[in-house]
Each structure stands twice: as structure tokens, then as C-alpha cells.
Scaffold this active site. Structure first.
Site, PDB file in Angstrom:
ATOM      1  N   TYR A 149      30.894  47.861  38.524  1.00 58.29           N
ATOM      2  CA  TYR A 149      31.757  48.831  38.488  1.00 58.29           C
ATOM      3  C   TYR A 149      32.023  49.363  36.862  1.00 58.29           C
ATOM      4  CZ  TYR A 149      35.798  52.055  38.053  1.00 58.29           C
ATOM      5  OH  TYR A 149      36.673  53.012  37.773  1.00 58.29           O
ATOM      6  N   ASN A 181      36.896  61.773  46.823  1.00 59.39           N
ATOM      7  CA  ASN A 181      35.702  61.247  46.574  1.00 59.39           C
ATOM      8  C   ASN A 181      35.006  60.473  47.834  1.00 59.39           C
ATOM      9  OD1 ASN A 181      33.123  60.895  45.551  1.00 59.39           O
ATOM     10  ND2 ASN A 181      34.119  59.258  43.938  1.00 59.39           N
ATOM     11  N   ASP A 190      36.196  62.627  39.592  1.00 62.93           N
ATOM     12  CA  ASP A 190      35.878  62.735  40.683  1.00 62.93           C
ATOM     13  C   ASP A 190      37.217  63.538  41.342  1.00 62.93           C
ATOM     14  OD1 ASP A 190      36.144  59.500  41.222  1.00 62.93           O
ATOM     15  OD2 ASP A 190      37.573  60.251  41.962  1.00 62.93           O
ATOM     16  N   GLU A 214      44.401  47.087  34.772  1.00 62.03           N
ATOM     17  CA  GLU A 214      44.525  47.967  35.820  1.00 62.03           C
ATOM     18  C   GLU A 214      43.975  47.354  37.244  1.00 62.03           C
ATOM     19  OE1 GLU A 214      42.371  51.541  34.765  1.00 62.03           O
ATOM     20  OE2 GLU A 214      41.997  52.030  36.981  1.00 62.03           O
ATOM     21  N   ARG A 260      39.212  52.234  27.677  1.00 58.84           N
ATOM     22  CA  ARG A 260      39.027  51.357  28.811  1.00 58.84           C
ATOM     23  C   ARG A 260      37.867  50.622  28.765  1.00 58.84           C
ATOM     24  NH1 ARG A 260      37.872  52.728  35.090  1.00 58.84           N
ATOM     25  NH2 ARG A 260      35.790  52.800  34.245  1.00 58.84           N
ATOM     26  N   TRP A 288      35.099  47.660  46.428  1.00 54.78           N
ATOM     27  CA  TRP A 288      33.972  48.235  45.460  1.00 54.78           C
ATOM     28  C   TRP A 288      34.783  48.404  43.982  1.00 54.78           C
ATOM     29  CZ3 TRP A 288      34.157  53.407  42.959  1.00 54.78           C
ATOM     30  CH2 TRP A 288      33.223  53.556  41.884  1.00 54.78           C
ATOM     31  N   ARG A 347      50.203  54.416  38.182  1.00 53.34           N
ATOM     32  CA  ARG A 347      48.986  55.184  37.976  1.00 53.34           C
ATOM     33  C   ARG A 347      48.407  55.975  39.247  1.00 53.34           C
ATOM     34  NH1 ARG A 347      44.934  54.783  35.279  1.00 53.34           N
ATOM     35  NH2 ARG A 347      43.404  54.769  36.791  1.00 53.34           N
ATOM     36  N   HIS A 369      39.584  46.912  39.260  1.00 59.05           N
ATOM     37  CA  HIS A 369      39.220  47.882  40.588  1.00 59.05           C
ATOM     38  C   HIS A 369      39.579  47.014  41.923  1.00 59.05           C
ATOM     39  CE1 HIS A 369      36.731  51.606  42.328  1.00 59.05           C
ATOM     40  NE2 HIS A 369      37.585  51.699  41.260  1.00 59.05           N
ATOM     41  N   GLU A 394      44.354  59.042  31.856  1.00 58.52           N
ATOM     42  CA  GLU A 394      42.982  59.120  31.952  1.00 58.52           C
ATOM     43  C   GLU A 394      42.099  60.292  31.897  1.00 58.52           C
ATOM     44  OE1 GLU A 394      41.625  57.253  35.775  1.00 58.52           O
ATOM     45  OE2 GLU A 394      39.664  56.669  34.799  1.00 58.52           O
ATOM     46  N   GLU A 427      46.081  53.814  41.824  1.00 55.34           N
ATOM     47  CA  GLU A 427      45.343  55.011  42.481  1.00 55.34           C
ATOM     48  C   GLU A 427      44.823  55.033  44.018  1.00 55.34           C
ATOM     49  OE1 GLU A 427      42.150  53.881  39.551  1.00 55.34           O
ATOM     50  OE2 GLU A 427      40.996  53.725  41.111  1.00 55.34           O
ATOM     51  N   ASP A 477      39.946  47.769  33.694  1.00 49.76           N
ATOM     52  CA  ASP A 477      40.005  48.125  35.154  1.00 49.76           C
ATOM     53  C   ASP A 477      39.341  46.975  36.096  1.00 49.76           C
ATOM     54  OD1 ASP A 477      40.331  49.212  37.934  1.00 49.76           O
ATOM     55  OD2 ASP A 477      39.451  51.127  37.112  1.00 49.76           O
ATOM     56  N   HIS A 479      45.854  58.668  37.343  1.00 50.45           N
ATOM     57  CA  HIS A 479      44.403  58.602  37.365  1.00 50.45           C
ATOM     58  C   HIS A 479      43.861  59.971  37.266  1.00 50.45           C
ATOM     59  CE1 HIS A 479      40.918  57.778  40.681  1.00 50.45           C
ATOM     60  NE2 HIS A 479      41.013  57.022  39.641  1.00 50.45           N
ATOM     61  N   HIS A 509      36.558  56.027  29.114  1.00 49.06           N
ATOM     62  CA  HIS A 509      35.913  54.740  29.591  1.00 49.06           C
ATOM     63  C   HIS A 509      34.572  54.330  28.655  1.00 49.06           C
ATOM     64  CE1 HIS A 509      36.728  56.306  33.749  1.00 49.06           C
ATOM     65  NE2 HIS A 509      37.840  56.312  33.224  1.00 49.06           N
TER      66      HIS A 509
HETATM   67  O1  KDG Z   1      36.470  57.724  43.443  1.00 55.51           O
HETATM   68  C1  KDG Z   1      36.766  56.284  43.059  1.00 55.51           C
HETATM   69  C2  KDG Z   1      37.160  56.536  41.595  1.00 55.51           C
HETATM   70  O2  KDG Z   1      38.233  57.497  41.598  1.00 55.51           O
HETATM   71  C3  KDG Z   1      37.539  55.297  40.923  1.00 55.51           C
HETATM   72  O3  KDG Z   1      36.622  54.555  40.902  1.00 55.51           O
HETATM   73  C4  KDG Z   1      38.019  55.689  39.442  1.00 55.51           C
HETATM   74  O4  KDG Z   1      38.899  53.605  39.310  1.00 55.51           O
HETATM   75  C5  KDG Z   1      38.781  54.658  38.799  1.00 55.51           C
HETATM   76  C6  KDG Z   1      39.668  54.894  37.619  1.00 55.51           C
HETATM   77  O5  KDG Z   1      40.211  54.032  37.245  1.00 55.51           O
HETATM   78  O6  KDG Z   1      39.174  55.919  37.056  1.00 55.51           O
HETATM   79 MG    MG Z   2      40.758  52.508  38.237  1.00 59.78          MG
END
Ligand code: KDG
Ligand code: MG
Length: 413
Positions: A160, A38, A327, A247, A148, A413, A294, A223, A350, A273, A221, A323, A123
Site C-alpha cells: 500500500y 472509491n 479518489d 495514521e 507521508r 487492504w 482525519r 492503513h 492531505e 477515513e 499510514d 482525508h 505522499h
Molecule cells: O479509496 C481508498 C483510499 O482513499 C485510501 O486508501 C487512501 O488511506 C488513504 C489515504 O490516507 O489517503
Molecule cells: Mg489513509
């Protein structure tokens, strides 16, 4: 048998995907893989077409392990998301070929079924607690047993995991990140501060458990945004809510800091991820610092490497939760499920529901029923590419958002 062509197809049916089609000298025999990264799609496409494809022409597609080793170690420069996504795209296509040649689904080549399906999660993100609750309920009504949960953080911009307004159905398929920003050309900017986040997430789970109970498995998550002590506090405060796992609490550069979270909390942890090989994962596994690994098998060398990561994880009581966002392409989702249903230590998977346009270009994604994902018992991975349809959807430059704190400084992010 010989590889005659390695074709890279970049297409954007609703977001960008990079597909790999490996053709052989046996008429009609080819494999389809996915090499989507992505926001950096074209670098992987060039890695494959410019650097890897010439090495594979004339090689026996059955030598998956040797091809993997020669791409990973033979290049001298190794690891990282671009190279490991390229290797994954090739690897997934080669397993597809092997299955088709054997007349068996790939899960059969991996040792056969260990379960009837792969427990799946979706999600649910809301602009407030009530909307998050509604979306968890909508997911449960759709059959999900694991959800999630994310919620907008007061004072933040573009939290996010919290899409725009939309129906429950669109939330289930929604995924943040692509085609955002100025006409889809520059990254959008999100604003986020740790203190409101750390106050809001325990309150979200208070709300959800009071409203919905404990029957549905919930998790969250982070992130990769917290410091170790912040993550330890969050993990501790979430303990009464018995989440499946927390996560990605920390950035991947700080794996040793998972020890600190462990010292303070029994909330299970998941991570992976942003890790790209079994060596990246090793400290988390051997020290039992996490409960769910993951990795994205599409960014970590494909099926060949995922099996090895899973084997190390099994040895240390860690389950898999590969994961599976929107994307990455349907071929990686198919590979996920073939591995899931053949592993002893699978945990949860997921998933997303692909749009009609994605299914038109890549027919044969895994199917969802009653909370579980499955794949057809057909030879190979079961996922194909319609190259004519792909041509209708040219690449569109797109970036993931960038997060900044209130003072303007960059955050993950
Ligand atoms: O491209 C970034 C995503 O794959 C990510 O933000 C997705 O954290 C993610 C998830 O757990 O699906
Ligand atoms: Mg994630």
C-alpha cells in the site's frame, strides 16, 4: 428559492468520480458537490438519483441543516459510507449555493479566515529506502513541509502507498487503488505479512531521519492492518523519529483498542477515513485517544457534519487532518480547504495534484504554493463541473485491491 433538479454525473477522466449538481429556480444559480466513493461509485449515484433527489425538488436550498437532518434521521436507516457519501455530496453542493447567493466564499460563511493557508502533505512511497528518500526530497523541493512516507515491504506484493516506478512528479500525483486488476475489472490482490512490515517501517524512518534530518515533518499510514499490540510496538519504536502521527493503525471496529496503544507510546495517532459521523468518532475524541481526526468529509456527511466533528475535536485537544486522496473529487478537496482555513483546530491537509483531464472536467480545485493549499476568494466553493467534458470520460468499473496474508486469508487492504 427552490431546488429544481439534482443532477448526478458519473465520469472517469482518470479515475471514477460522482459529481452532484443542484440547480435552482434562480437562473444560473447552482451548486456542485462530490459524492465519490472509491469502488462503490454507482451505489451512491443510485442513492442520490433514486432516493434523495425526489425529496429535494421544491425545497429551499438555503435550509442546509434541515435538509441534512431530514436525509440523515428522516431516512431511519442511517450512517455508513454509501449514505454518508450521498449526504455529503448534497451538503457540499448546498454550501456552494449558499456562498454564491451570499456573494462570499464558503470559508467566510464558516466564520472567516483563521490562517493564511492550509498546511498540506503529499505522499512519498519508494520500492526501497533510497527511492523513498528521493521522493521525500522531491516533495520537499516542491515546497512540502509535511510528507507521508511508505516503502515496499520485502516479500510483500504491491505494498500500500508504493506506486510503480516513476518520476518524483508522478509519485506526487500518484494514488493507488483504482483501475487496477484484470483489465480494470476485478480487484488486484496484494500479499502482506505483519512481521516484515514491523521490522521494515522503523528502519525506514531510521534511514529517512539520518539522511534528511528532522526539519521536514514525516509520518506513516498503517492503513488499518495491525493488531493493538503490534500497533503499540510500532508506535513505541517510532518514538525517536518524532513522526507527526501514525495514521490509522487499527481497524475502525476496534476504537477502544486505541487505549492500549496510548498506554505504551507517546507517538501521536491519527484516525478517521473509515468513520462516517461525529458519533463514530466520539470515543476517540472524548477519551483523547488520538491527536488528529482525519475523517473524509466527503464520506461523513459533508461540511455540516465536519464542522461538528471539528468542534468536538477542538474541545478535546484534537486537530483535524481531513482525508484528501485522489479518489475523492475536487469539490470535496475545495470543501476541505474552506473548512481548514476557517477552523481554530486545523492540523494538516492531505492533498493530490489532479491530472489535466480532471481539471478539465472539474475546474477550480484548490491551489498549492510553498507548502500551503488555498482557495480563491470567489463566491461559493470555487469548484465547477464541465458537463460536456465529463461526457468524454464514461465510467469504468474499478475496485480497490484486496490484501491476503501468506496463507491466503483476507486482511484489510
Ligand atoms: O479509496 C481508498 C483510499 O482513499 C485510501 O486508501 C487512501 O488511506 C488513504 C489515504 O490516507 O489517503
Ligand atoms: Mg489513509
Amino acid at each position: 428559492m427552490k431546488i429544481t433538479e439534482v443532477r448526478v454525473v458519473v465520469t472517469c477522466p482518470d479515475r471514477n468520480y460522482v459529481a452532484v449538481k443542484i440547480l435552482t429556480d434562480q437562473p444560473g444559480l447552482y451548486g456542485v458537490g462530490d459524492a465519490t466513493l472509491n469502488g462503490r461509485e454507482l451505489s451512491v449515484a443510485a442513492m442520490i438519483s433514486e432516493h434523495i433527489a425526489p425529496l429535494l425538488i421544491g425545497r429551499d436550498p438555503g435550509q442546509i441543516e434541515d435538509i441534512w437532518q431530514s436525509l440523515y434521521r428522516g431516512s431511519y436507516w442511517r450512517g455508513g459510507p454509501v449514505q454518508m457519501t450521498a449526504v455529503a455530496g448534497i451538503d457540499i453542493a448546498l454550501w456552494d449555493i449558499k456562498g454564491k447567493l451570499a456573494g462570499m466564499p464558503v470559508y467566510s460563511l464558516l466564520g472567516g479566515r483563521t490562517r493564511v493557508g492550509a498546511l498540506a502533505y503529499t505522499h512519498a512511497g519508494g520500492r526501497d529506502f533510497i527511492e523513498a528518500e528521493d521522493r521525500v526530497r522531491a516533495a520537499v523541493a516542491k515546497g512540502f513541509k509535511v510528507v507521508r512516507a511508505q516503502v515496499a515491504i520485502p516479500g510483500s506484493v504491491g505494498t500500500y502507498g508504493v506506486g510503480g516506478a516513476g518520476s518524483a512528479a508522478s509519485v506526487l500525483t500518484e494514488h493507488p487503488g483504482n483501475l487496477q486488476g484484470d483489465g480494470g475489472r476485478m480487484p488486484s490482490v496484494e500479499k502482506w505479512e505483519p512481521s516484515p512490515y514491523l521490522r521494515t517501517i522503523p528502519a525506514l524512518f531510521d534511514h529517512l531521519r539520518n539522511a534528511i534530518g528532522f526539519e521536514v515533518e514525516l509520518f506513516h499510514d498503517v492503513h488499518e492492518r495491525l493488531t493493538p499490540i503490534q500497533a503499540a510496538r510500532l508506535a513505541r519504536e517510532l518514538e525517536p523519529h518524532r513522526i507527526l502521527f501514525l495514521e490509522d493503525p487499527l481497524r475502525p471496529e476496534y476504537l477502544e483498542s486505541f487505549r492500549l496503544i496510548r498506554q505504551h507510546s507517546v507517538t501521536p495517532l491519527g484516525m478517521g477515513e473509515l468513520l462516517h459521523s461525529r458519533w463514530d468518532c466520539l470515543p476517540l475524541l472524548t477519551e483523547q485517544l488520538i491527536d488528529y481526526i482525519r475523517c473524509d468529509i466527503g464520506h461523513a456527511g459533508g461540511i455540516t457534519e465536519a464542522r461538528k466533528i471539528a468542534a468536538v475535536a477542538e474541545t478535546f485537544h484534537v486537530q483535524t487532518a481531513w482525508h484528501g486522496p485522489g479518489d475523492i473529487g475536487p469539490a470535496t478537496h475545495a470543501a476541505n480547504v474552506h473548512i481548514d482555513i476557517s477552523l481554530p483546530n486545523f492540523g494538516v491537509q492531505e492533498m493530490v495534484f489532479f491530472s489535466d483531464a480532471v481539471n478539465e472536467v472539474f475546474p477550480g480545485a484548490p491551489t498549492f504554493r510553498d507548502g500551503y493549499l488555498n482557495v480563491a476568494d470567489t463566491p461559493g466553493l470555487g469548484n465547477d463541473i464541465n458537463e460536456e467534458a465529463a461526457k468524454k470520460y464514461p465510467y469504468q468499473r474499478a475496485y480497490l485491491p484486496v490484501t491476503r496474508r501468506a496463507d491466503g486469508s483476507v486482511l484489510d487492504w
